[in-house]
Write an enzyme that holds these catalytic residues in place. Structure first.
Site, PDB file in Angstrom:
ATOM      1  N   ASP A   1      17.557  36.799  14.311  1.00  0.00           N
ATOM      2  CA  ASP A   1      16.058  36.213  14.464  1.00  0.00           C
ATOM      3  C   ASP A   1      15.914  35.400  13.148  1.00  0.00           C
ATOM      4  O   ASP A   1      15.645  34.432  13.148  1.00  0.00           O
ATOM      5  CB  ASP A   1      15.241  37.063  14.653  1.00  0.00           C
TER       6      ASP A   1
ATOM      7  N   ILE B   1      24.194  43.482  16.939  1.00  0.00           N
ATOM      8  CA  ILE B   1      24.317  44.853  17.522  1.00  0.00           C
ATOM      9  C   ILE B   1      22.923  45.244  18.334  1.00  0.00           C
ATOM     10  O   ILE B   1      23.203  45.962  19.217  1.00  0.00           O
ATOM     11  CB  ILE B   1      24.810  45.899  16.723  1.00  0.00           C
ATOM     12  N   ASP B   2      21.873  44.612  17.676  1.00  0.00           N
ATOM     13  CA  ASP B   2      20.579  45.249  18.407  1.00  0.00           C
ATOM     14  C   ASP B   2      20.138  44.820  19.805  1.00  0.00           C
ATOM     15  O   ASP B   2      19.573  45.189  20.820  1.00  0.00           O
ATOM     16  CB  ASP B   2      19.348  44.844  17.620  1.00  0.00           C
TER      17      ASP B   2
ATOM     18  N   ARG C   1      26.107  74.090  19.299  1.00  0.00           N
ATOM     19  CA  ARG C   1      24.938  73.583  18.756  1.00  0.00           C
ATOM     20  C   ARG C   1      24.358  72.285  19.393  1.00  0.00           C
ATOM     21  O   ARG C   1      24.839  71.789  20.442  1.00  0.00           O
ATOM     22  CB  ARG C   1      25.684  72.850  17.535  1.00  0.00           C
TER      23      ARG C   1
ATOM     24  N   GLY D   1      19.651  49.693  15.932  1.00  0.00           N
ATOM     25  CA  GLY D   1      18.884  49.138  16.763  1.00  0.00           C
ATOM     26  C   GLY D   1      17.617  48.363  16.627  1.00  0.00           C
ATOM     27  O   GLY D   1      17.064  47.670  17.282  1.00  0.00           O
ATOM     28  N   ARG D   2      17.146  48.982  15.447  1.00  0.00           N
ATOM     29  CA  ARG D   2      15.620  48.673  14.951  1.00  0.00           C
ATOM     30  C   ARG D   2      14.849  49.019  16.327  1.00  0.00           C
ATOM     31  O   ARG D   2      14.895  50.170  16.693  1.00  0.00           O
ATOM     32  CB  ARG D   2      15.577  47.165  14.556  1.00  0.00           C
TER      33      ARG D   2
ATOM     34  N   ARG E   1      22.376  69.910  14.113  1.00  0.00           N
ATOM     35  CA  ARG E   1      22.829  68.930  13.067  1.00  0.00           C
ATOM     36  C   ARG E   1      22.506  67.755  13.506  1.00  0.00           C
ATOM     37  O   ARG E   1      22.859  67.134  14.307  1.00  0.00           O
ATOM     38  CB  ARG E   1      24.497  69.197  12.923  1.00  0.00           C
TER      39      ARG E   1
ATOM     40  N   HIS F   1      26.101  52.326   9.826  1.00  0.00           N
ATOM     41  CA  HIS F   1      26.722  50.922   9.766  1.00  0.00           C
ATOM     42  C   HIS F   1      28.184  51.082  10.363  1.00  0.00           C
ATOM     43  O   HIS F   1      28.797  50.295  10.696  1.00  0.00           O
ATOM     44  CB  HIS F   1      26.806  50.423   8.288  1.00  0.00           C
TER      45      HIS F   1
HETATM   46  O1  F6P Z   1      19.549  44.001  12.927  1.00  0.00           O
HETATM   47  C1  F6P Z   1      21.125  44.790  12.892  1.00  0.00           C
HETATM   48  C2  F6P Z   1      20.972  45.751  11.971  1.00  0.00           C
HETATM   49  O2  F6P Z   1      22.250  46.590  11.949  1.00  0.00           O
HETATM   50  C3  F6P Z   1      19.969  47.006  12.456  1.00  0.00           C
HETATM   51  O3  F6P Z   1      20.290  47.784  13.589  1.00  0.00           O
HETATM   52  C4  F6P Z   1      19.713  47.970  11.387  1.00  0.00           C
HETATM   53  O4  F6P Z   1      18.455  48.561  11.607  1.00  0.00           O
HETATM   54  C5  F6P Z   1      19.794  47.105  10.145  1.00  0.00           C
HETATM   55  O5  F6P Z   1      20.499  45.913  10.589  1.00  0.00           O
HETATM   56  C6  F6P Z   1      20.323  47.623   9.112  1.00  0.00           C
HETATM   57  O6  F6P Z   1      20.436  46.648   7.938  1.00  0.00           O
HETATM   58  P1  F6P Z   1      21.129  46.851   6.637  1.00  0.00           P
HETATM   59  O7  F6P Z   1      22.520  46.309   6.780  1.00  0.00           O
HETATM   60  O8  F6P Z   1      20.243  46.092   5.629  1.00  0.00           O
HETATM   61  O9  F6P Z   1      21.148  48.257   6.103  1.00  0.00           O
END
Ligand code: F6P
Length: 358
Positions: free
Chosen positions: A113, A136-137, A172, A180-181, A276, A282
Site C-alpha cells: 500500500d 504476504i498479508d 506442550r 500479517g499486520r 513455548r 520473516h
Molecule cells: O507487510 C508485510 C510485513 O511482512 C508484515 O506482515 C509485517 O508486520 C511487516 O511487514 C514486518 O516489517 P519489517 O520487515 O519492517 O520487520
C-alpha cells in the site's frame, strides 16, 4: 516507448522476481529497454540503476526476495535530507527528471500500500506508472491473492508441522506468532491448513479464559499437545496490541511483535501446562516462491508491461477470481478486510471445532 524502469519497494516476499522477469522478457520482445532501480525508493532518489536484459533475469523466477533489493521505510516525497538531520524533502520531481534524462518513459512499481501510494504520486507528477501489488498479508483491494501470500502460507504450514512433533513429544502448548499486520489472512489460512487447534485473529479480540479452557480441554484428551496460531496484531479483549518497535517515517510505523511470548506465559500460569512461544517472523516472507506465486508474479508483470507500453497508466493491476483486472490508484488506503462471517475457511474451521478464542 523505448525505455521503462522497474522497482520493488516495501517488505519483500516470494514471487517478486517472477514479475521482474516477465516484465523484462515481454519488454525485450517489444524492443523496450528495462532499467532496474536498486533498493526501492533509495535507488529512485539516489539514481542507482542497472540495465536488465534477458540474461540478467534467467532463472530468477525461482528465487525468493527481489534481485533489485528493497526498502520499506523511505518515501520519495518525504525523503531524509542529506545535509540536515530531521529534515525531509520532496524528491519526486527531480528523481523523475533524472529518469527522463536517461530516456525512461514509464515505470512499473511493485509494492504494498505505501509503495503504491508513492507510485500514484509519481504517476501524477508526470512519469506514467503502473503498480503491481505484493504482500504476504493479502490485505490489498487490488488483488486477491497478492504476490507472496501463497508462499507465506506454505512457509508457515511447514513450520507449524515441525512444531507439532516437538510439541507432541513434550506434551506442550506451542504458541506460534505470525505476520500479517492487522489482517488475519495469513494466520487463518496457514493455521487452518496446518491443523492448529486455536487460531487468534486481529479481526476478533480473544477471551483469555476461553483460550485457557480450550487448552485444558485438549490436554485432557489423548492428543497431548496444543497448537495456537496467533496473529502478530491480535488483541485480548480490553487490551492493546503488542508493539515491538516504532519506525519513524515508515508508511506503517508500528511493528508488531511479542504476543506469543505474552500469551504463552499467561497460558502456562493459568493452566499449569508447559507452553513455548515461537515467532515465525520473516521466515514467512523468505525462501523460494511456490508455483502459484511464480505464475501470479509473471501474469501481473506481463499485464503491467502490456498496459504501460500501450500508453495506459495510473492503474494497479491484480487478479479477482483469477481474472486479470486493473483499478485506478486509490487516493487513500483501503485495506481488504477479512470478513469472517463471509469467509468460507473461517466458517469451515468453526464447524470443525477450531477455537477462535471467543
Ligand atoms: O507487510 C508485510 C510485513 O511482512 C508484515 O506482515 C509485517 O508486520 C511487516 O511487514 C514486518 O516489517 P519489517 O520487515 O519492517 O520487520
Amino acid at each position: 516507448m523505448k525505455k521503462i524502469a522497474i522497482m520493488t519497494a516495501g517488505g519483500d516476499c516470494a514471487g517478486l522476481n517472477a514479475a521482474i522477469k516477465s516484465v523484462v522478457m515481454a519488454a525485450t520482445k517489444r524492443n523496450i529497454v528495462v532499467v532496474g532501480i536498486i533498493d526501492g525508493f533509495i535507488g529512485f532518489v539516489e539514481r542507482k540503476y542497472i540495465v536488465l536484459d534477458t540474461k540478467a533475469v534467467e532463472n530468477i523466477e525461482r528465487q525468493g526476495g527481489t534481485i533489485l533489493g528493497s526498502s520499506n521505510k523511505e518515501c520519495p516525497f518525504h525523503y531524509p535530507s542529506k545535509e540536515k538531520e530531521n529534515v525531509f524533502e520532496d524528491r519526486v520531481k527531480d528523481s523523475i527528471e533524472a529518469l527522463k534524462k536517461i530516456g525512461v518513459e514509464g515505470m512499473i512499481v511493485i509494492g504494498g500500500d505505501g509503495t503504491l501510494d508513492s507510485a500514484r504520486v509519481i504517476d501524477e507528477a508526470g512519469m506514467p506508472t503502473i503498480g503491481i501489488p505484493k504482500t504476504i498479508d493479502n490485505d490489498m483491494v487490488a488483488s486477491n491473492p497478492t504476490i507472496g501470500f501463497d508462499t507465506g502460507v506454505e512457509n508457515a504450514v511447514e513450520a507449524i508441522r515441525k512444531l507439532k512433533t516437538t510439541a507432541a513429544s513434550h506434551r506442550r502448548v506451542m504458541v506460534v506468532e505470525m505476520m500479517g499486520r492487522t489482517s488475519g489472512y495469513l494466520t487463518l489460512y496457514s493455521g487452518f491448513a496446518a491443523g492448529a487447534d486455536i487460531i487468534l485473529l486481529p479481526e476478533r479480540e480473544y477471551d483469555l479464559n476461553v483460550v485457557c479452557n480450550k487448552v485444558k480441554e485438549i490436554m485432557n484428551t489423548d492428543k497431548r499437545y496444543v497448537i495456537i496460531a496467533v496473529s502478530e496484531a491480535c488483541k485480548q479483549i480490553g487490551k492493546e496490541e503488542t508493539i515491538s518497535k516504532v519506525i519513524k517515517n515508515s508508511f506503517e510505523q508500528k511493528r508488531f511483535g511479542g504476543i506469543a511470548a505474552k500469551l504463552s506465559a499467561q497460558i502456562e500460569e493459568i493452566t499449569g501446562y508447559e507452553s513455548r512461544p515461537m515467532v515465525l517472523g520473516h521466515l514467512q516472507r523468505g525462501g523460494d516462491p511456490c508455483a502459484s506465486d511464480i505464475i501470479l508474479g509473471a501474469r501481473l508483470g506481463d499485464y503491467a508491461l502490456k498496459l504501460i507500453s500501450s500508453g495506459e497508466h495510473g492503474y494497479i493491476v491484480g487478479v479477482k477470481q483469477n481474472e486479470l483486472q486493473k483499478i485506478e490508484f486509490p487516493k487513500e488506503r483501503i485495506p481488504r478486510i477479512l470478513d469472517l462471517e463471509k469467509d468460507d475457511i473461517y466458517m469451515t474451521a468453526m464447524d470443525m471445532g477450531i477455537s477462535f478464542g471467543i
